[in-house]
Scaffold this motif. Structure first.
Motif, PDB file in Angstrom:
ATOM      1  N   VAL A 179       3.898  10.087 -13.971  1.00 20.79           N
ATOM      2  CA  VAL A 179       4.948  10.771 -14.987  1.00 20.79           C
ATOM      3  C   VAL A 179       4.075  11.921 -15.742  1.00 20.79           C
ATOM      4  O   VAL A 179       4.709  12.847 -15.856  1.00 20.79           O
ATOM      5  CB  VAL A 179       5.158   9.747 -16.135  1.00 20.79           C
ATOM      6  CG1 VAL A 179       5.740  10.306 -17.507  1.00 20.79           C
ATOM      7  CG2 VAL A 179       6.332   8.537 -15.645  1.00 20.79           C
ATOM      8  N   ALA A 180       2.767  11.778 -15.668  1.00 24.46           N
ATOM      9  CA  ALA A 180       1.907  12.895 -16.607  1.00 24.46           C
ATOM     10  C   ALA A 180       1.875  14.024 -15.496  1.00 24.46           C
ATOM     11  O   ALA A 180       1.756  14.749 -16.022  1.00 24.46           O
ATOM     12  CB  ALA A 180       0.378  12.203 -16.718  1.00 24.46           C
ATOM     13  N   LYS A 181       1.861  13.513 -14.286  1.00 21.79           N
ATOM     14  CA  LYS A 181       1.562  14.694 -13.180  1.00 21.79           C
ATOM     15  C   LYS A 181       2.961  15.532 -13.317  1.00 21.79           C
ATOM     16  O   LYS A 181       2.984  16.841 -12.935  1.00 21.79           O
ATOM     17  CB  LYS A 181       1.642  14.035 -11.917  1.00 21.79           C
ATOM     18  CG  LYS A 181       1.158  15.118 -10.953  1.00 21.79           C
ATOM     19  CD  LYS A 181       0.575  14.598  -9.529  1.00 21.79           C
ATOM     20  CE  LYS A 181       0.333  15.704  -8.478  1.00 21.79           C
ATOM     21  NZ  LYS A 181      -0.752  16.230  -8.681  1.00 21.79           N
ATOM     22  N   VAL A 182       4.127  15.126 -13.511  1.00 23.53           N
ATOM     23  CA  VAL A 182       5.475  15.765 -13.577  1.00 23.53           C
ATOM     24  C   VAL A 182       5.249  16.728 -14.608  1.00 23.53           C
ATOM     25  O   VAL A 182       5.485  18.198 -14.317  1.00 23.53           O
ATOM     26  CB  VAL A 182       6.541  14.846 -13.597  1.00 23.53           C
ATOM     27  CG1 VAL A 182       7.959  15.847 -13.966  1.00 23.53           C
ATOM     28  CG2 VAL A 182       6.869  14.017 -12.618  1.00 23.53           C
ATOM     29  N   PHE A 183       4.808  16.531 -15.876  1.00 28.18           N
ATOM     30  CA  PHE A 183       4.788  17.374 -16.949  1.00 28.18           C
ATOM     31  C   PHE A 183       3.686  18.517 -16.499  1.00 28.18           C
ATOM     32  O   PHE A 183       3.892  19.613 -16.924  1.00 28.18           O
ATOM     33  CB  PHE A 183       4.390  16.608 -18.269  1.00 28.18           C
ATOM     34  CG  PHE A 183       5.505  15.988 -18.809  1.00 28.18           C
ATOM     35  CD1 PHE A 183       6.194  16.826 -19.878  1.00 28.18           C
ATOM     36  CD2 PHE A 183       6.096  14.748 -18.578  1.00 28.18           C
ATOM     37  CE1 PHE A 183       7.443  16.117 -20.665  1.00 28.18           C
ATOM     38  CE2 PHE A 183       7.198  13.968 -19.152  1.00 28.18           C
ATOM     39  CZ  PHE A 183       7.844  14.834 -20.024  1.00 28.18           C
ATOM     40  N   PHE A 184       2.619  18.009 -16.057  1.00 27.44           N
ATOM     41  CA  PHE A 184       1.486  18.755 -15.981  1.00 27.44           C
ATOM     42  C   PHE A 184       1.738  20.029 -14.820  1.00 27.44           C
ATOM     43  O   PHE A 184       1.307  21.086 -14.911  1.00 27.44           O
ATOM     44  CB  PHE A 184       0.104  18.168 -15.313  1.00 27.44           C
ATOM     45  CG  PHE A 184      -1.144  18.946 -15.292  1.00 27.44           C
ATOM     46  CD1 PHE A 184      -1.860  19.031 -16.205  1.00 27.44           C
ATOM     47  CD2 PHE A 184      -1.353  19.543 -14.146  1.00 27.44           C
ATOM     48  CE1 PHE A 184      -2.903  20.035 -16.263  1.00 27.44           C
ATOM     49  CE2 PHE A 184      -2.398  20.407 -13.812  1.00 27.44           C
ATOM     50  CZ  PHE A 184      -3.210  20.760 -14.870  1.00 27.44           C
ATOM     51  N   VAL A 190       0.681  -1.141   0.104  1.00 27.15           N
ATOM     52  CA  VAL A 190      -0.026   0.006  -0.011  1.00 27.15           C
ATOM     53  C   VAL A 190       0.984   1.263  -0.004  1.00 27.15           C
ATOM     54  O   VAL A 190       0.592   2.203  -0.991  1.00 27.15           O
ATOM     55  CB  VAL A 190      -1.027  -0.086   1.144  1.00 27.15           C
ATOM     56  CG1 VAL A 190      -1.932   1.337   1.472  1.00 27.15           C
ATOM     57  CG2 VAL A 190      -1.989  -1.143   1.142  1.00 27.15           C
ATOM     58  N   ALA A 191       1.986   1.099   0.832  1.00 29.54           N
ATOM     59  CA  ALA A 191       2.952   2.499   0.978  1.00 29.54           C
ATOM     60  C   ALA A 191       3.579   2.622  -0.462  1.00 29.54           C
ATOM     61  O   ALA A 191       3.733   3.784  -0.707  1.00 29.54           O
ATOM     62  CB  ALA A 191       3.772   2.063   2.157  1.00 29.54           C
ATOM     63  N   LEU A 192       3.780   1.400  -1.061  1.00 34.32           N
ATOM     64  CA  LEU A 192       4.409   1.622  -2.383  1.00 34.32           C
ATOM     65  C   LEU A 192       3.865   2.378  -3.494  1.00 34.32           C
ATOM     66  O   LEU A 192       4.229   2.913  -4.286  1.00 34.32           O
ATOM     67  CB  LEU A 192       4.677  -0.068  -2.872  1.00 34.32           C
ATOM     68  CG  LEU A 192       5.851  -0.277  -3.939  1.00 34.32           C
ATOM     69  CD1 LEU A 192       6.999   0.320  -3.104  1.00 34.32           C
ATOM     70  CD2 LEU A 192       6.069  -1.577  -4.438  1.00 34.32           C
ATOM     71  N   LEU A 193       2.584   2.196  -3.314  1.00 36.46           N
ATOM     72  CA  LEU A 193       1.544   3.006  -4.406  1.00 36.46           C
ATOM     73  C   LEU A 193       1.880   4.470  -4.167  1.00 36.46           C
ATOM     74  O   LEU A 193       1.984   5.324  -5.100  1.00 36.46           O
ATOM     75  CB  LEU A 193       0.027   2.824  -3.914  1.00 36.46           C
ATOM     76  CG  LEU A 193      -0.555   1.654  -4.504  1.00 36.46           C
ATOM     77  CD1 LEU A 193      -2.083   1.509  -3.780  1.00 36.46           C
ATOM     78  CD2 LEU A 193      -0.684   1.617  -6.003  1.00 36.46           C
ATOM     79  N   THR A 194       2.190   4.891  -2.991  1.00 31.25           N
ATOM     80  CA  THR A 194       2.683   6.425  -2.836  1.00 31.25           C
ATOM     81  C   THR A 194       3.859   6.541  -3.249  1.00 31.25           C
ATOM     82  O   THR A 194       4.216   7.716  -4.067  1.00 31.25           O
ATOM     83  CB  THR A 194       2.617   6.956  -1.468  1.00 31.25           C
ATOM     84  OG1 THR A 194       1.064   6.699  -0.853  1.00 31.25           O
ATOM     85  CG2 THR A 194       3.119   8.167  -1.143  1.00 31.25           C
ATOM     86  N   ALA A 195       4.950   5.665  -3.256  1.00 33.74           N
ATOM     87  CA  ALA A 195       6.281   5.713  -3.795  1.00 33.74           C
ATOM     88  C   ALA A 195       6.291   5.985  -5.209  1.00 33.74           C
ATOM     89  O   ALA A 195       7.049   6.624  -5.673  1.00 33.74           O
ATOM     90  CB  ALA A 195       7.193   4.659  -3.067  1.00 33.74           C
ATOM     91  N   VAL A 196       5.612   5.042  -6.004  1.00 35.07           N
ATOM     92  CA  VAL A 196       5.686   5.040  -7.325  1.00 35.07           C
ATOM     93  C   VAL A 196       5.127   6.151  -8.038  1.00 35.07           C
ATOM     94  O   VAL A 196       5.545   6.657  -9.174  1.00 35.07           O
ATOM     95  CB  VAL A 196       5.247   3.625  -7.847  1.00 35.07           C
ATOM     96  CG1 VAL A 196       6.073   2.371  -7.438  1.00 35.07           C
ATOM     97  CG2 VAL A 196       3.818   3.268  -7.753  1.00 35.07           C
ATOM     98  N   ALA A 197       4.069   6.526  -7.505  1.00 35.02           N
ATOM     99  CA  ALA A 197       3.325   7.668  -8.049  1.00 35.02           C
ATOM    100  C   ALA A 197       4.265   9.008  -7.783  1.00 35.02           C
ATOM    101  O   ALA A 197       4.025   9.956  -8.870  1.00 35.02           O
ATOM    102  CB  ALA A 197       2.031   7.964  -7.210  1.00 35.02           C
ATOM    103  N   TRP A 198       5.147   9.190  -6.936  1.00 34.72           N
ATOM    104  CA  TRP A 198       6.063  10.236  -6.786  1.00 34.72           C
ATOM    105  C   TRP A 198       7.561  10.061  -7.264  1.00 34.72           C
ATOM    106  O   TRP A 198       8.389  10.858  -7.528  1.00 34.72           O
ATOM    107  CB  TRP A 198       6.264  10.933  -5.444  1.00 34.72           C
ATOM    108  CG  TRP A 198       4.903  11.376  -5.103  1.00 34.72           C
ATOM    109  CD1 TRP A 198       3.783  10.572  -4.259  1.00 34.72           C
ATOM    110  CD2 TRP A 198       4.314  12.808  -5.119  1.00 34.72           C
ATOM    111  NE1 TRP A 198       2.794  11.507  -3.971  1.00 34.72           N
ATOM    112  CE2 TRP A 198       2.952  12.994  -4.396  1.00 34.72           C
ATOM    113  CE3 TRP A 198       4.951  13.794  -5.488  1.00 34.72           C
ATOM    114  CZ2 TRP A 198       2.577  13.924  -4.514  1.00 34.72           C
ATOM    115  CZ3 TRP A 198       4.282  15.234  -5.503  1.00 34.72           C
ATOM    116  CH2 TRP A 198       3.111  15.032  -4.811  1.00 34.72           C
TER     117      TRP A 198
END
Length: 417
Positions: free
Chosen positions: A114-119, A46-54
């Motif tokens: 990835v999309a969030k970084v660009f946005f 569950v914590a890994l979901l946060t990690a990979v999103a950022w």
């Protein structure tokens, strides 16, 4: 209409961003709920979901900053939200065929990141195109205020959707929200002028942004504090659904309500930021917000089942109020202080440090949660947050943030004695 509400393009930006943020806040609660309830994931997963999103901030943040500085921001924002709509829209489809797995959920979180970084880099550079310098604080306050409102409504809506239609329905709502945002951003009429610059190598452009940040004592202090603070806050939030659901035995609908009530502090913070800055000075108001917010985290681990969850609500409320008010003030400072032609590179240089600690925090939160216990990990995160406060020392004698002189890039200013 008064102020920026009379600006059609700002209203469209606000509507699109608020809608997509509402969907993202629903997904922020829905993703771990899907992992916990549907896929029976471990605390670490569950914590890994946060990690990979950022994680994309750490991996691609610097080159993306240089690319975004070269491009018109509006098309970048439209493309990013289109990609996010497709990525998150695929999750309920895969779930409907019974093929949803933890690796697929992690892949969706990664691509969305990835999309969030660009946005994000394009979006922060685009706001000054729509509003003048004198309206930036108002614009940031309105956008942060609506973001905080979505943080209130999002978890509650995710909980209700999970109770009524299953946790994956919240991810579908996120995909729809990105579609609405695409339509709003496409309708904006304002176009920024991208000044053609000599196409130096990408490495040189990245280095230019890094040098600017490294040579400015104010920005150096800001990113150091942000990195440590984000480490604590993300480690705390990465395991909060597990803490509320498993440790305290809270039902999914009530988990959403707890997170929503806590997040309502952000609305107060956004509304108060301008008034505090006018009364105390922007720097003093920011320092006050951070000093009040950090100790509030200590209330979270004191929570218990039933009505014992109230301390957790108070902890989140205080932290959200302080952090959001501080974000309004600091975001406005950076938009006014940094040269426009360098803004995305400066922003990405700072973000790779600030946000780069977030995936680490997500992993650490999961590891510590399994090694020493969920409640104990919350205590550790709260302690780290408090220990980050001395990093604000370079600002302690300032009343207001420095502002760059008209037509010139900001110069590193001596600290007042």
């Amino acid at each position: 209409m008064k102020g920026l509400w009379g600006n059609r393009d700002f209203r469209l930006l606000w509507t699109g961003e608020t809608t997509s943020m509402l969907g993202s806040m629903v997904a922020t609660t829905a993703l771990p709920l899907v992992a916990v309830v549907t896929l029976q994931a471990s605390t670490f997963q569950v914590a890994l979901l946060t990690a990979v999103a950022w994680l994309p901030w750490l991996v691609i943040g610097l080159p993306v900053g240089a690319w975004v500085d070269r491009l018109p921001k509006r098309p970048v924002m439209v493309l990013c939200n289109t990609v996010s709509m497709a990525v998150f829209g695929s999750v309920p489809v895969v779930a409907a065929f019974g093929a949803l797995s933890m690796p697929y959920l992690l892949a969706a979180a990664l691509l969305g990141g990835v999309a969030k970084v660009f946005f994000t880099l394009a979006y922060r550079a685009y706001l000054p195109v729509l509003v003048g310098d004198g309206e930036l604080l108002e614009g940031n306050a309105k956008l942060q205020g609506s973001e905080s409102a979505t943080q209130v409504a999002g978890p509650g809506l995710a909980g209700l959707l999970a109770q009524a239609f299953g946790p994956v329905s919240g991810i579908l709502a996120d995909a729809v929200s990105f579609g609405v945002s695409v339509l709003c951003v496409r309708a904006i009429r304002a176009r920024e002028t991208v000044v053609p610059a000599e196409r130096s190598p990408l490495r040189s452009q990245i280095a230019e942004g890094l040098r600017f940040v490294a040579g400015d004592r104010y920005l150096r202090s800001l990113i150091t504090f942000g990195a440590v603070s984000n480490l604590a806050l993300t480690g705390y939030s990465a395991i909060q659904v597990v803490f509320l659901s498993r440790t305290l035995g809270t039902a999914p609908g009530l988990v959403g309500l707890v997170l929503a009530l806590g997040a309502s502090g952000g609305i107060l913070g956004a509304a108060a930021a301008g008034r505090l800055a006018a009364r105390l000075g922007a720097v003093r108001a920011w320092l006050l917000c951070e000093v009040v917010a950090a100790p509030m985290l200590l209330l979270g681990p004191l929570s218990g089942p039933g009505w014992g969850v109230v301390p957790y609500v108070l902890a989140l409320f205080g932290v959200c109020a302080g952090v959001v008010a501080g974000n309004v003030l600091v975001t406005t400072f950076r938009q006014q202080y940094c040269p426009p032609e360098l803004f995305s590179r400066v922003n990405s240089s700072m973000s790779i440090v600030n946000y780069g600690t977030i995936p680490l925090a997500g992993v650490l939160g999961g590891v510590l949660g399994e090694a020493i216990g969920i409640r104990e990990t919350l205590w550790v995160a709260a302690g780290v947050s408090i220990l980050s406060l001395p990093l604000l020392a370079p600002y302690r004698k300032l009343r207001d943030f420095p502002v760059r002189a008209a037509g010139r890039p900001p110069l590193p200013l001596p600290l007042p004695t």
